[in-house]
Design an enzyme around this catalytic site. Structure first.
Site, PDB file in Angstrom:
ATOM      1  N   HIS A  81      65.451  19.551  24.230  1.00  0.00           N
ATOM      2  CA  HIS A  81      65.239  20.595  25.247  1.00  0.00           C
ATOM      3  C   HIS A  81      66.368  20.514  26.272  1.00  0.00           C
ATOM      4  O   HIS A  81      66.314  19.665  27.167  1.00  0.00           O
ATOM      5  CB  HIS A  81      63.910  20.369  25.965  1.00  0.00           C
ATOM      6  CG  HIS A  81      62.720  20.775  25.165  1.00  0.00           C
ATOM      7  ND1 HIS A  81      62.019  21.935  25.407  1.00  0.00           N
ATOM      8  CD2 HIS A  81      62.110  20.191  24.114  1.00  0.00           C
ATOM      9  CE1 HIS A  81      61.021  22.035  24.549  1.00  0.00           C
ATOM     10  NE2 HIS A  81      61.051  20.989  23.748  1.00  0.00           N
ATOM     11  N   CYS A  87      64.870  23.044  19.752  1.00  0.00           N
ATOM     12  CA  CYS A  87      63.665  22.378  19.253  1.00  0.00           C
ATOM     13  C   CYS A  87      62.882  23.297  18.299  1.00  0.00           C
ATOM     14  O   CYS A  87      63.364  23.574  17.208  1.00  0.00           O
ATOM     15  CB  CYS A  87      62.842  21.862  20.428  1.00  0.00           C
ATOM     16  SG  CYS A  87      61.792  20.491  19.940  1.00  0.00           S
ATOM     17  N   GLU A 110      67.029  22.546  28.616  1.00  0.00           N
ATOM     18  CA  GLU A 110      66.712  23.342  29.811  1.00  0.00           C
ATOM     19  C   GLU A 110      65.829  22.581  30.811  1.00  0.00           C
ATOM     20  O   GLU A 110      65.506  23.094  31.868  1.00  0.00           O
ATOM     21  CB  GLU A 110      66.025  24.648  29.387  1.00  0.00           C
ATOM     22  CG  GLU A 110      64.547  24.534  28.993  1.00  0.00           C
ATOM     23  CD  GLU A 110      64.277  23.831  27.663  1.00  0.00           C
ATOM     24  OE1 GLU A 110      65.232  23.336  27.035  1.00  0.00           O
ATOM     25  OE2 GLU A 110      63.109  23.758  27.266  1.00  0.00           O
ATOM     26  N   ILE A 128      61.050  16.206  22.524  1.00  0.00           N
ATOM     27  CA  ILE A 128      59.584  16.294  22.525  1.00  0.00           C
ATOM     28  C   ILE A 128      59.122  16.684  21.125  1.00  0.00           C
ATOM     29  O   ILE A 128      59.365  17.808  20.685  1.00  0.00           O
ATOM     30  CB  ILE A 128      59.079  17.341  23.547  1.00  0.00           C
ATOM     31  CG1 ILE A 128      59.629  17.042  24.954  1.00  0.00           C
ATOM     32  CG2 ILE A 128      57.547  17.381  23.554  1.00  0.00           C
ATOM     33  CD1 ILE A 128      59.391  18.142  25.963  1.00  0.00           C
TER      34      ILE A 128
HETATM   35  N1  GLN Z   1      57.015  19.930  16.995  1.00  0.00           N
HETATM   36  C1  GLN Z   1      57.303  21.305  17.311  1.00  0.00           C
HETATM   37  C2  GLN Z   1      57.359  22.156  16.044  1.00  0.00           C
HETATM   38  O1  GLN Z   1      57.328  21.643  14.992  1.00  0.00           O
HETATM   39  C3  GLN Z   1      58.598  21.419  18.071  1.00  0.00           C
HETATM   40  C4  GLN Z   1      58.477  20.706  19.390  1.00  0.00           C
HETATM   41  C5  GLN Z   1      59.267  21.317  20.492  1.00  0.00           C
HETATM   42  O2  GLN Z   1      59.748  22.442  20.429  1.00  0.00           O
HETATM   43  N2  GLN Z   1      59.368  20.580  21.566  1.00  0.00           N
HETATM   44  O3  GLN Z   1      57.437  23.347  16.144  1.00  0.00           O
END
Ligand code: GLN
Length: 197
Positions: free
Chosen positions: A170, A79, A172, A134
């Protein structure tokens, strides 16, 4: 025992540490530049990439992170960690660590579906992995030497380039540790090659 670091500046650090331990490897929270020498591979967790970048700069970690990659040591960005690894970012004229040959767009699944779960087929890893997204980024373009491991809704959400691995979600946060195990195997393979040199 193989030692896996988790960059511990911000974000979902403890969940990765738990997953690494469940997989039977040693987990080390990387907080200082001197910690890089202690680990055989490094996970960059999810969180907020802009906040993480500020902390990377404050603790003078950018060059050590780039050197870690250049030394051929495996890195896995999840992410926000994927955003940190990417060579190109949509709408940004600068990159962060800039080692994985992909172009990434941040927060790219739209406001209505900020967070969601879905089942994925992941090449070499799983037929049915429950992935938690997320405010996730996705990979818009990949370089020639990048292997696409998973897509969702026509978008690339997991890819590998040699010793570098990245995913939008994610891995994990559930009890399914197969992706962590896959990364640990990458680290073991890299160590085995070094011994054979
Ligand atoms: N939206 C976050 C970013 O741009 C990433 C979100 C996440 O790691 N769950 O850094």
């Amino acid at each position: 025992m193989v030692k896996i670091g988790v960059l511990a500046l911000q974000g979902a650090v403890s969940e990765h540490v738990r997953s690494i331990k469940v997989c039977g490897a040693e987990a080390i929270a990387v907080k200082n530049t001197s910690d890089f020498a202690l680990v055989d591979g490094l996970i960059l967790p999810g969180g907020e990439s802009t906040a993480m970048r500020k902390l990377i700069d404050r603790f003078e970690m950018l060059a050590p992170l780039q050197q870690f990659a250049a030394a051929g040591k495996p890195m896995f960005g999840t992410c926000a960690g994927l955003i940190l690894l990417a060579k190109n970012l949509v709408g940004n004229d600068f990159e962060h660590i800039g080692v994985l040959d992909v172009k990434v767009e941040r927060n790219s699944f739209g406001r209505q579906v900020d967070s969601f779960e879905t089942n994925l087929k992941i090449k070499d890893v799983a037929e049915d992995f429950t992935a938690v997204f997320i405010r996730a980024p996705h990979i818009v373009e990949v370089g020639e030497t990048v292997d696409i491991l998973a897509t969702f809704d026509g978008r690339i959400i997991m890819a590998r380039q040699g010793h570098l691995l990245g995913c939008s979600f994610h891995p994990e946060l559930t009890g399914d540790h197969r992706i962590t195990a896959y990364f640990i195997e990458m680290v073991r393979e890299t160590l085995a090659k070094q011994v054979n040199l």
